[in-house]
Scaffold this motif. Structure first.
Motif, PDB file in Angstrom:
ATOM      1  N   ALA A 143       1.198  -1.281  -0.052  1.00 36.94           N
ATOM      2  CA  ALA A 143      -0.211  -0.024   0.326  1.00 36.94           C
ATOM      3  C   ALA A 143       0.592   1.248  -0.124  1.00 36.94           C
ATOM      4  CB  ALA A 143      -1.484   0.221   1.587  1.00 36.94           C
ATOM      5  N   ARG A 144       2.054   1.288   0.597  1.00 35.38           N
ATOM      6  CA  ARG A 144       2.775   2.078   1.105  1.00 35.38           C
ATOM      7  C   ARG A 144       3.700   2.620  -0.800  1.00 35.38           C
ATOM      8  NH1 ARG A 144       3.995   4.585   5.331  1.00 35.38           N
ATOM      9  NH2 ARG A 144       3.097   3.534   7.578  1.00 35.38           N
ATOM     10  N   GLY A 145       3.929   1.528  -0.628  1.00 34.91           N
ATOM     11  CA  GLY A 145       4.772   1.540  -2.738  1.00 34.91           C
ATOM     12  C   GLY A 145       3.432   1.978  -3.469  1.00 34.91           C
ATOM     13  N   ALA A 146       2.112   1.377  -3.502  1.00 36.02           N
ATOM     14  CA  ALA A 146       1.327   2.281  -5.045  1.00 36.02           C
ATOM     15  C   ALA A 146       0.912   3.698  -4.119  1.00 36.02           C
ATOM     16  CB  ALA A 146      -0.091   1.598  -4.742  1.00 36.02           C
ATOM     17  N   VAL A 147       0.599   4.249  -2.341  1.00 37.16           N
ATOM     18  CA  VAL A 147       0.350   5.487  -2.531  1.00 37.16           C
ATOM     19  C   VAL A 147       1.856   6.918  -3.050  1.00 37.16           C
ATOM     20  CG1 VAL A 147       0.247   7.615  -0.820  1.00 37.16           C
ATOM     21  CG2 VAL A 147      -0.900   5.199  -0.937  1.00 37.16           C
ATOM     22  N   ALA A 148       3.098   5.964  -3.092  1.00 34.09           N
ATOM     23  CA  ALA A 148       4.182   6.408  -3.288  1.00 34.09           C
ATOM     24  C   ALA A 148       4.337   6.881  -4.508  1.00 34.09           C
ATOM     25  CB  ALA A 148       5.725   6.160  -2.995  1.00 34.09           C
ATOM     26  N   ALA A 149       3.699   5.652  -5.531  1.00 43.12           N
ATOM     27  CA  ALA A 149       3.245   5.664  -6.459  1.00 43.12           C
ATOM     28  C   ALA A 149       2.490   6.598  -7.840  1.00 43.12           C
ATOM     29  CB  ALA A 149       3.512   4.820  -7.751  1.00 43.12           C
ATOM     30  N   VAL A 150       1.126   6.894  -6.606  1.00 40.65           N
ATOM     31  CA  VAL A 150       0.389   8.014  -6.893  1.00 40.65           C
ATOM     32  C   VAL A 150       0.995   8.988  -6.650  1.00 40.65           C
ATOM     33  CG1 VAL A 150      -1.653   7.768  -6.394  1.00 40.65           C
ATOM     34  CG2 VAL A 150      -1.114   6.203  -7.038  1.00 40.65           C
ATOM     35  N   VAL A 151       1.218   9.712  -6.021  1.00 39.45           N
ATOM     36  CA  VAL A 151       1.614  10.382  -5.154  1.00 39.45           C
ATOM     37  C   VAL A 151       2.670  11.674  -6.295  1.00 39.45           C
ATOM     38  CG1 VAL A 151       2.348  12.089  -3.312  1.00 39.45           C
ATOM     39  CG2 VAL A 151       0.447  10.940  -2.886  1.00 39.45           C
ATOM     40  N   SER A 152       4.364  10.610  -5.975  1.00 41.01           N
ATOM     41  CA  SER A 152       4.628  11.209  -7.412  1.00 41.01           C
ATOM     42  C   SER A 152       4.989  11.318  -8.347  1.00 41.01           C
ATOM     43  CB  SER A 152       5.956  10.489  -7.247  1.00 41.01           C
ATOM     44  OG  SER A 152       5.499   8.679  -7.962  1.00 41.01           O
ATOM     45  N   ALA A 153       3.794  10.790  -8.776  1.00 37.11           N
ATOM     46  CA  ALA A 153       3.199  11.316 -10.567  1.00 37.11           C
ATOM     47  C   ALA A 153       2.498  12.613 -10.671  1.00 37.11           C
ATOM     48  CB  ALA A 153       2.770   9.818 -10.917  1.00 37.11           C
ATOM     49  N   THR A 154       1.346  12.434  -9.477  1.00 37.65           N
ATOM     50  CA  THR A 154       0.593  13.662  -9.069  1.00 37.65           C
ATOM     51  C   THR A 154       1.338  14.480  -9.215  1.00 37.65           C
ATOM     52  OG1 THR A 154      -1.352  11.665  -8.517  1.00 37.65           O
ATOM     53  CG2 THR A 154      -1.435  14.797  -8.327  1.00 37.65           C
ATOM     54  N   ALA A 155       2.644  14.897  -7.923  1.00 40.03           N
ATOM     55  CA  ALA A 155       3.395  16.310  -7.791  1.00 40.03           C
ATOM     56  C   ALA A 155       3.695  16.162  -9.228  1.00 40.03           C
ATOM     57  CB  ALA A 155       4.005  16.020  -6.503  1.00 40.03           C
ATOM     58  N   ALA A 156       3.937  15.266  -9.868  1.00 42.51           N
ATOM     59  CA  ALA A 156       5.436  15.450 -11.260  1.00 42.51           C
ATOM     60  C   ALA A 156       4.256  16.669 -11.856  1.00 42.51           C
ATOM     61  CB  ALA A 156       5.626  14.318 -11.838  1.00 42.51           C
ATOM     62  N   ARG A 157       3.004  15.804 -12.533  1.00 40.85           N
ATOM     63  CA  ARG A 157       2.259  17.212 -12.954  1.00 40.85           C
ATOM     64  C   ARG A 157       1.484  18.092 -12.809  1.00 40.85           C
ATOM     65  NH1 ARG A 157       3.487  12.056 -13.992  1.00 40.85           N
ATOM     66  NH2 ARG A 157       3.701  11.543 -15.722  1.00 40.85           N
ATOM     67  N   LEU A 158       1.592  17.788 -10.862  1.00 40.16           N
ATOM     68  CA  LEU A 158       1.330  19.512 -10.505  1.00 40.16           C
ATOM     69  C   LEU A 158       2.759  20.678 -10.659  1.00 40.16           C
ATOM     70  CD1 LEU A 158       0.049  21.403  -8.311  1.00 40.16           C
ATOM     71  CD2 LEU A 158       1.309  20.297  -6.846  1.00 40.16           C
ATOM     72  N   ALA A 159       3.600  20.226 -10.756  1.00 36.29           N
ATOM     73  CA  ALA A 159       5.079  21.163 -11.338  1.00 36.29           C
ATOM     74  C   ALA A 159       4.762  21.943 -12.413  1.00 36.29           C
ATOM     75  CB  ALA A 159       5.920  20.637 -10.760  1.00 36.29           C
ATOM     76  N   LEU A 160       3.620  20.951 -13.295  1.00 35.93           N
ATOM     77  CA  LEU A 160       3.693  21.349 -14.860  1.00 35.93           C
ATOM     78  C   LEU A 160       2.424  22.481 -14.662  1.00 35.93           C
ATOM     79  CD1 LEU A 160       3.558  18.109 -17.387  1.00 35.93           C
ATOM     80  CD2 LEU A 160       5.909  19.863 -16.315  1.00 35.93           C
ATOM     81  N   THR A 161       1.758  22.204 -13.675  1.00 38.21           N
ATOM     82  CA  THR A 161       0.694  23.200 -13.753  1.00 38.21           C
ATOM     83  C   THR A 161       0.829  24.312 -13.381  1.00 38.21           C
ATOM     84  OG1 THR A 161      -1.364  21.584 -13.159  1.00 38.21           O
ATOM     85  CG2 THR A 161      -1.679  23.967 -12.312  1.00 38.21           C
ATOM     86  N   LEU A 162       1.986  24.051 -11.851  1.00 41.17           N
ATOM     87  CA  LEU A 162       2.421  25.635 -11.698  1.00 41.17           C
ATOM     88  C   LEU A 162       3.303  26.546 -12.550  1.00 41.17           C
ATOM     89  CD1 LEU A 162       3.673  24.174  -7.890  1.00 41.17           C
ATOM     90  CD2 LEU A 162       1.272  25.846  -8.813  1.00 41.17           C
ATOM     91  N   ALA A 163       3.781  25.537 -13.365  1.00 40.24           N
ATOM     92  CA  ALA A 163       4.781  26.611 -14.567  1.00 40.24           C
ATOM     93  C   ALA A 163       4.474  26.880 -15.948  1.00 40.24           C
ATOM     94  CB  ALA A 163       6.220  25.259 -14.948  1.00 40.24           C
ATOM     95  N   ALA A 164       3.221  26.398 -15.513  1.00 37.10           N
ATOM     96  CA  ALA A 164       2.499  26.317 -16.753  1.00 37.10           C
ATOM     97  C   ALA A 164       1.288  28.437 -16.331  1.00 37.10           C
ATOM     98  CB  ALA A 164       1.744  26.515 -17.295  1.00 37.10           C
ATOM     99  N   ARG A 165       2.019  29.428 -15.071  1.00 34.63           N
ATOM    100  CA  ARG A 165       0.397  30.234 -14.897  1.00 34.63           C
ATOM    101  C   ARG A 165       2.068  32.087 -15.224  1.00 34.63           C
ATOM    102  NH1 ARG A 165       5.414  29.258 -10.733  1.00 34.63           N
ATOM    103  NH2 ARG A 165       6.547  31.079 -10.444  1.00 34.63           N
ATOM    104  N   GLY A 224       8.202  22.393  -3.796  1.00 31.56           N
ATOM    105  CA  GLY A 224       9.029  23.878  -4.044  1.00 31.56           C
ATOM    106  C   GLY A 224      10.105  23.609  -4.997  1.00 31.56           C
ATOM    107  N   VAL A 225      11.239  22.289  -4.634  1.00 29.43           N
ATOM    108  CA  VAL A 225      12.510  22.189  -5.524  1.00 29.43           C
ATOM    109  C   VAL A 225      11.996  22.510  -7.108  1.00 29.43           C
ATOM    110  CG1 VAL A 225      14.248  20.234  -5.879  1.00 29.43           C
ATOM    111  CG2 VAL A 225      13.212  20.500  -4.191  1.00 29.43           C
ATOM    112  N   ALA A 226      10.668  21.790  -7.562  1.00 28.76           N
ATOM    113  CA  ALA A 226      10.465  22.489  -9.042  1.00 28.76           C
ATOM    114  C   ALA A 226      10.546  23.866  -8.939  1.00 28.76           C
ATOM    115  CB  ALA A 226       9.636  21.683  -9.290  1.00 28.76           C
ATOM    116  N   GLU A 227       9.875  24.472  -8.431  1.00 28.28           N
ATOM    117  CA  GLU A 227      10.148  26.343  -8.098  1.00 28.28           C
ATOM    118  C   GLU A 227      11.244  27.127  -8.316  1.00 28.28           C
ATOM    119  OE1 GLU A 227       8.792  29.261  -8.926  1.00 28.28           O
ATOM    120  OE2 GLU A 227       7.535  27.975  -8.743  1.00 28.28           O
ATOM    121  N   LEU A 228      12.410  26.022  -8.336  1.00 27.82           N
ATOM    122  CA  LEU A 228      13.805  26.651  -7.832  1.00 27.82           C
ATOM    123  C   LEU A 228      14.286  26.313  -8.861  1.00 27.82           C
ATOM    124  CD1 LEU A 228      14.803  25.588  -3.560  1.00 27.82           C
ATOM    125  CD2 LEU A 228      14.027  27.765  -4.515  1.00 27.82           C
ATOM    126  N   LEU A 229      14.160  25.365  -9.717  1.00 26.51           N
ATOM    127  CA  LEU A 229      14.653  25.180 -11.343  1.00 26.51           C
ATOM    128  C   LEU A 229      13.477  25.577 -12.019  1.00 26.51           C
ATOM    129  CD1 LEU A 229      15.934  23.242 -12.473  1.00 26.51           C
ATOM    130  CD2 LEU A 229      14.787  21.091 -12.564  1.00 26.51           C
TER     131      LEU A 229
END
Length: 264
Positions: A143-165, A224-229
């Motif tokens: 379950a922890r592995g599954a949650v990690a997979a979903v959270v990381s993939a979602t955070a990755a696309r959130l970075a795109l939303t924030l970068a397109a502001r 935050g790290v994506a924003e710095l990059l």
């Protein structure tokens, strides 16, 4: 003829899944309104990609594989579902930044089809970090592995939303980066960020109070790290490109996984 809706959610969903995944979704509109909806919906594409990755990892565990193989397979799914574009963007961004050349020359390096030493090294360590963090999560429980997979993939696309502001310029007048640069209202990006963070906290609630904080923190630190990059790339290249978007996604995904692996 009536004017198109300023927030075409069906077109936005098609834009998000049609441009950010290999799923057979036809993009019917390429205008700025559709791009705005698509980038606001980007985290939803991340949920689907992460869920697909989690299913494969959990299936391998159920068939008797070890956490390491499940982790490797889980890390491979997002690459497959994006045709490796985000990883390619990460490598090209690393080569452009690592070149130390002026913006025009760095952008030309990023457009080349080959991958330089900075790109190779970056890909190596990013993928190693992702697999290591996922293996630790699967080692604790499926379950922890599954949650990690979903959270990381979602955070990755959130970075795109924030970068397109709005306020973030495009480095080139053409390409996907130019198509989506500056399309998302700052308020809309903030609302999506809060929603993703709260959803991640909700997923962590299944494991206990500490994990509520940890999963929420994974999203916040990843953003935050994506924003710095993003800011560094904007200074170096004069704006964002499709490659930069890919680099941001992989950076956020890796950061989220690293945070989730800490304090277990």
């Amino acid at each position: 003829m009536s004017a198109p809706s300023s927030t075409p959610w069906p077109d936005g969903l098609r834009f998000a899944f049609g441009t950010l995944t290999v799923l057979p979704v036809k993009v019917t509109r390429w205008d700025r309104d559709a791009a705005r909806g698509g980038m606001l919906c980007a985290p939803l594409a991340g949920v689907v990609v992460g869920a697909a990755a989690a299913v494969l990892g959990v299936l391998l565990l159920a068939l008797g594989s070890g956490p390491l193989l499940a982790a490797a397979a889980t890390a491979a799914v997002p690459a497959a579902l994006t045709r490796g574009l985000h990883l390619d963007g990460l490598a090209d961004t690393a080569d452009g930044l690592g070149s130390g050349k002026p913006a025009e020359d760095a952008l030309r390096i990023m457009k080349q089809s080959d991958i330089g030493p900075f790109g190779v090294i970056t890909l190596l360590f990013v993928l190693l970090a992702q697999v290591a963090a996922l293996a630790q999560a699967y080692g604790e429980s499926w379950a922890r592995g599954a949650v990690a997979a979903v959270v990381s993939a979602t955070a990755a696309r959130l970075a795109l939303t924030l970068a397109a502001r709005r306020g973030v310029p495009a480095a080139r007048p053409e390409g996907l980066g130019a198509a989506v640069a500056g399309v998302v209202p700052v308020r809309g990006a903030a609302i999506v960020a809060v929603a993703v963070t709260l959803a991640a906290a909700g997923a962590g609630a299944f494991f206990g109070p500490y994990d509520i904080v940890r999963t929420a923190l994974a999203v916040v630190v990843a953003a935050g790290v994506a924003e710095l990059l993003l800011r560094h790339c904007t200074r170096r290249f004069g704006g964002v490109t499709g490659d930069v978007f890919g680099g941001l996604a992989e950076t956020a995904a890796t950061t989220a996984l690293v945070v989730l692996s800490l304090g277990g």
